[in-house]
Design a protein around this motif. Structure first.
Motif, PDB file in Angstrom:
ATOM      1  N   ALA A   9       0.746  28.932  21.192  1.00 43.17           N
ATOM      2  CA  ALA A   9      -0.621  29.746  21.245  1.00 43.17           C
ATOM      3  C   ALA A   9      -1.009  29.830  19.899  1.00 43.17           C
ATOM      4  CB  ALA A   9      -0.850  31.185  21.826  1.00 43.17           C
ATOM      5  N   ALA A  10       0.088  30.058  18.504  1.00 41.63           N
ATOM      6  CA  ALA A  10      -0.418  30.351  17.243  1.00 41.63           C
ATOM      7  C   ALA A  10      -1.397  29.617  16.761  1.00 41.63           C
ATOM      8  CB  ALA A  10       0.935  31.009  16.662  1.00 41.63           C
ATOM      9  N   GLY A  11      -0.267  28.275  17.263  1.00 46.40           N
ATOM     10  CA  GLY A  11      -0.103  26.730  16.513  1.00 46.40           C
ATOM     11  C   GLY A  11       1.053  26.311  15.482  1.00 46.40           C
ATOM     12  N   VAL A  12       1.943  27.356  15.859  1.00 49.38           N
ATOM     13  CA  VAL A  12       3.174  26.867  15.126  1.00 49.38           C
ATOM     14  C   VAL A  12       4.194  25.880  15.831  1.00 49.38           C
ATOM     15  CG1 VAL A  12       5.385  28.068  13.939  1.00 49.38           C
ATOM     16  CG2 VAL A  12       2.708  28.870  13.955  1.00 49.38           C
ATOM     17  N   VAL A  13       4.498  25.758  14.827  1.00 52.36           N
ATOM     18  CA  VAL A  13       5.504  24.084  15.082  1.00 52.36           C
ATOM     19  C   VAL A  13       6.763  24.919  16.180  1.00 52.36           C
ATOM     20  CG1 VAL A  13       6.811  21.649  15.161  1.00 52.36           C
ATOM     21  CG2 VAL A  13       4.585  21.739  14.211  1.00 52.36           C
ATOM     22  N   VAL A  14       7.803  24.464  17.031  1.00 53.86           N
ATOM     23  CA  VAL A  14       8.246  24.918  17.871  1.00 53.86           C
ATOM     24  C   VAL A  14       9.938  24.066  17.377  1.00 53.86           C
ATOM     25  CG1 VAL A  14       9.743  26.394  19.444  1.00 53.86           C
ATOM     26  CG2 VAL A  14       7.727  26.712  18.775  1.00 53.86           C
ATOM     27  N   ALA A  15      10.417  23.804  16.688  1.00 56.26           N
ATOM     28  CA  ALA A  15      11.509  23.104  16.509  1.00 56.26           C
ATOM     29  C   ALA A  15      13.104  23.499  16.513  1.00 56.26           C
ATOM     30  CB  ALA A  15      11.625  22.464  14.881  1.00 56.26           C
ATOM     31  N   ALA A  16      13.730  22.551  17.133  1.00 54.36           N
ATOM     32  CA  ALA A  16      14.876  23.255  17.629  1.00 54.36           C
ATOM     33  C   ALA A  16      16.656  21.800  16.970  1.00 54.36           C
ATOM     34  CB  ALA A  16      15.853  23.100  18.751  1.00 54.36           C
ATOM     35  N   LEU A  17      17.793  22.156  16.771  1.00 55.55           N
ATOM     36  CA  LEU A  17      18.346  21.746  16.288  1.00 55.55           C
ATOM     37  C   LEU A  17      19.212  21.203  17.572  1.00 55.55           C
ATOM     38  CD1 LEU A  17      17.669  23.171  13.834  1.00 55.55           C
ATOM     39  CD2 LEU A  17      20.164  22.320  12.811  1.00 55.55           C
ATOM     40  N   VAL A  18      20.017  20.670  17.657  1.00 59.54           N
ATOM     41  CA  VAL A  18      20.263  19.389  19.089  1.00 59.54           C
ATOM     42  C   VAL A  18      22.014  18.758  18.205  1.00 59.54           C
ATOM     43  CG1 VAL A  18      18.725  19.666  20.293  1.00 59.54           C
ATOM     44  CG2 VAL A  18      19.322  17.569  18.907  1.00 59.54           C
ATOM     45  N   GLY A  19      22.667  18.672  18.688  1.00 61.45           N
ATOM     46  CA  GLY A  19      24.504  18.712  18.284  1.00 61.45           C
ATOM     47  C   GLY A  19      24.711  16.768  18.991  1.00 61.45           C
ATOM     48  N   ALA A  27      12.986  23.012  27.212  1.00 63.50           N
ATOM     49  CA  ALA A  27      12.195  23.855  27.308  1.00 63.50           C
ATOM     50  C   ALA A  27      10.326  23.613  26.940  1.00 63.50           C
ATOM     51  CB  ALA A  27      12.573  25.167  26.491  1.00 63.50           C
ATOM     52  N   GLY A  28      10.429  22.876  26.319  1.00 64.77           N
ATOM     53  CA  GLY A  28       8.991  22.248  25.124  1.00 64.77           C
ATOM     54  C   GLY A  28       8.777  22.647  24.207  1.00 64.77           C
ATOM     55  N   VAL A  29      10.517  22.540  23.408  1.00 64.10           N
ATOM     56  CA  VAL A  29       9.568  22.696  21.672  1.00 64.10           C
ATOM     57  C   VAL A  29       9.265  21.324  21.501  1.00 64.10           C
ATOM     58  CG1 VAL A  29      12.366  23.448  21.680  1.00 64.10           C
ATOM     59  CG2 VAL A  29      11.976  20.863  21.047  1.00 64.10           C
ATOM     60  N   ASP A  30       8.574  20.899  20.301  1.00 65.54           N
ATOM     61  CA  ASP A  30       7.698  20.046  19.667  1.00 65.54           C
ATOM     62  C   ASP A  30       8.358  19.165  18.795  1.00 65.54           C
ATOM     63  OD1 ASP A  30       5.433  21.578  20.492  1.00 65.54           O
ATOM     64  OD2 ASP A  30       5.895  23.259  19.194  1.00 65.54           O
ATOM     65  N   VAL A  31       9.364  19.526  17.840  1.00 64.30           N
ATOM     66  CA  VAL A  31      10.854  18.792  17.334  1.00 64.30           C
ATOM     67  C   VAL A  31      12.077  18.672  18.321  1.00 64.30           C
ATOM     68  CG1 VAL A  31      11.303  18.579  14.815  1.00 64.30           C
ATOM     69  CG2 VAL A  31       8.430  18.967  15.602  1.00 64.30           C
ATOM     70  N   LEU A  32      12.637  17.657  17.251  1.00 71.48           N
ATOM     71  CA  LEU A  32      13.865  18.178  17.706  1.00 71.48           C
ATOM     72  C   LEU A  32      14.303  17.783  16.491  1.00 71.48           C
ATOM     73  CD1 LEU A  32      14.882  15.849  21.148  1.00 71.48           C
ATOM     74  CD2 LEU A  32      14.582  18.351  20.741  1.00 71.48           C
ATOM     75  N   ILE A  33      15.495  18.203  15.944  1.00 72.38           N
ATOM     76  CA  ILE A  33      16.579  18.383  14.892  1.00 72.38           C
ATOM     77  C   ILE A  33      18.247  17.724  15.460  1.00 72.38           C
ATOM     78  CG2 ILE A  33      17.222  19.128  12.269  1.00 72.38           C
ATOM     79  CD1 ILE A  33      15.403  21.130  13.243  1.00 72.38           C
ATOM     80  N   ALA A  34      18.388  16.401  15.427  1.00 69.36           N
ATOM     81  CA  ALA A  34      19.551  15.814  15.322  1.00 69.36           C
ATOM     82  C   ALA A  34      20.303  15.780  14.387  1.00 69.36           C
ATOM     83  CB  ALA A  34      19.053  14.091  15.731  1.00 69.36           C
ATOM     84  N   GLN A  35      21.243  16.658  13.924  1.00 68.84           N
ATOM     85  CA  GLN A  35      22.570  17.538  13.507  1.00 68.84           C
ATOM     86  C   GLN A  35      23.443  16.782  13.542  1.00 68.84           C
ATOM     87  OE1 GLN A  35      22.053  21.204  11.159  1.00 68.84           O
ATOM     88  NE2 GLN A  35      24.243  21.480  13.129  1.00 68.84           N
ATOM     89  N   GLY A  36      23.952  16.146  12.717  1.00 67.78           N
ATOM     90  CA  GLY A  36      25.532  15.070  13.115  1.00 67.78           C
ATOM     91  C   GLY A  36      25.862  16.217  12.200  1.00 67.78           C
ATOM     92  N   THR A  37      27.440  16.002  12.582  1.00 72.42           N
ATOM     93  CA  THR A  37      28.995  16.868  12.340  1.00 72.42           C
ATOM     94  C   THR A  37      29.232  16.558  10.829  1.00 72.42           C
ATOM     95  OG1 THR A  37      31.050  17.126  12.467  1.00 72.42           O
ATOM     96  CG2 THR A  37      30.789  14.935  12.425  1.00 72.42           C
ATOM     97  N   GLU A  38      28.260  15.581  10.232  1.00 70.68           N
ATOM     98  CA  GLU A  38      28.760  16.066   8.310  1.00 70.68           C
ATOM     99  C   GLU A  38      27.643  17.397   7.737  1.00 70.68           C
ATOM    100  OE1 GLU A  38      27.410  11.528   9.867  1.00 70.68           O
ATOM    101  OE2 GLU A  38      27.216  13.559  10.350  1.00 70.68           O
TER     102      GLU A  38
END
Length: 377
Positions: A160-170, A181-192
């Motif tokens: 609604a606010a035009g703000v990108v929603v991102a989330a970390l995934v492992g 859930a409808g997030v806009d950006v996925l952050i693929a976070q490795g174990t390093e």
């Protein structure tokens, strides 16, 4: 360099710089990247002041905020959160931490040091909501959820606010939940990576998440502190990189000089994933602190948020004493950092780090292109 990320965030370089220091956030954004402030440790009024300062520095350039909302939260009386949480901590754990501090001769915390009790509410949904309210009152362009799937109202509020929603995934299963859930950006976070991580390496995880993401940009995170590593992430299909540990070697980072000196002396094998600071596995520099928790007689760490409630005051004392050169504190002193700590050679301005990442990435991509045969005449 143009990618789906630069188009989405309207930035020059596909580099996200994540840090708790407003100075780093502003410097990364002003250098053409995208700065993201780690906001969970702030109280609402503090966050408001920090975001106001960042906006004064970046003059309309885009930046973002990252909040930590755990999926699982230890039960407690909502009318007296801190007291009910403290009541869940066994006496043997308090005794263990006190004995550890005494054996290393750690002095009391300096006067005026803040209490974790004041920010404990940020580790539950209600407290995070107060920080979200502050964030959405500012000109943020992205909000990231560091742990778990963001609640539906956060995703809806962002859209609604035009703000990108991102989330970390492992793991791929995390990505599926985030996509649903409808997030806009996925952050693929490795174990390093530094901080809370899973066990899958960035080289393996990133293409798996890219294949699942459809038209959603994917950022690679973990093990990225050089242009060559950034080029590798782009080769894996990422639209950019989410960087954290590299900024710990920046002049603008607020870490004390004692821990920065330890970072400069460390190798890539001097980190470990440990729950002894937050209650969840988080990669950090290995020191005597971790040896003590692994030794015979240790009661073992508690779940989040009980463990940080137990040890936060101890870390305030250790940090202050280490900065003053206290021998015992220097043995214990640690912080969250990824395996790229082994590549740290000097402390540099954050803007210089951005420029070096970009220049070396572009050079590596050009070098790779030169390996291809020339088209037939």
């Amino acid at each position: 360099m143009r990618t789906a990320l630069t188009d989405l965030l309207d930035v020059e370089h596909p580099i996200v710089g994540f840090n708790r220091s407003p100075g780093v956030v502003a410097a990364v954004t002003n250098a053409g990247g995208f700065g993201v402030l780690a906001a969970s440790a702030y109280k609402p009024e503090e966050l408001d002041a920090q975001l106001t300062w960042i906006e004064e520095q970046v003059q309309g350039k885009p930046y973002g905020v990252d909040l930590l909302v755990p999926e699982k939260f230890a039960a407690g009386d909502p009318d007296d959160l801190v007291a009910s949480l403290r009541a869940q901590i066994p006496a043997e754990h308090f005794a263990f931490v006190q004995d550890l501090l005494e054996r290393y001769g750690i002095p009391p915390a300096p006067e005026g040091t803040g209490s974790f009790d004041e920010i404990a509410a940020s580790l539950n949904p209600a407290g995070a909501a107060a920080l979200l309210d502050v964030a959405f009152q500012h000109r943020i362009s992205l909000i990231a959820n560091a742990l778990g799937t963001p609640p539906p109202d956060l995703v809806a509020r962002g859209k609604a606010a035009g703000v990108v929603v991102a989330a970390l995934v492992g793991q791929p299963k995390h990505a599926r939940r985030q996509i649903d859930a409808g997030v806009d950006v996925l952050i693929a976070q490795g174990t390093e990576a530094g901080g809370h991580t899973g066990t899958i390496a960035t080289m393996v995880l990133t293409p798996e998440i890219v294949d699942m993401a459809g038209d959603r940009p994917v950022l690679a995170a973990g093990g990225i502190a050089s242009g060559r590593q950034m080029a590798a992430a782009l080769a894996l299909g990422a639209a950019g990189v989410w960087t954290g540990s590299v900024w710990l070697s920046s002049e603008e980072d607020v870490a004390n000089q004692a821990i920065k000196n330890k970072f400069l002396a460390a190798t890539s094998s001097d980190t470990l994933r440990s729950p002894t600071r937050t209650g969840k596995p988080a990669r950090q520099l290995r020191t005597a602190w971790h040896d003590e928790w692994e030794a015979a007689g240790s009661p073992g760490p508690l779940p989040m948020p009980l463990q940080p409630l137990l040890v936060n005051e101890a870390w305030q004392r250790i940090d202050a004493a280490a900065e003053a050169g206290h021998e015992g504190a220097l043995k214990l002193e640690s912080f969250f950092v990824g395996q790229v700590v082994g590549s740290f050679r000097e402390v540099r301005p954050a803007a210089e780090i951005v420029r070096k990442l970009v220049a070396d990435c572009e050079q590596r991509i050009a070098d790779l292109g030169a390996l291809l045969p020339s088209p037939a005449a």
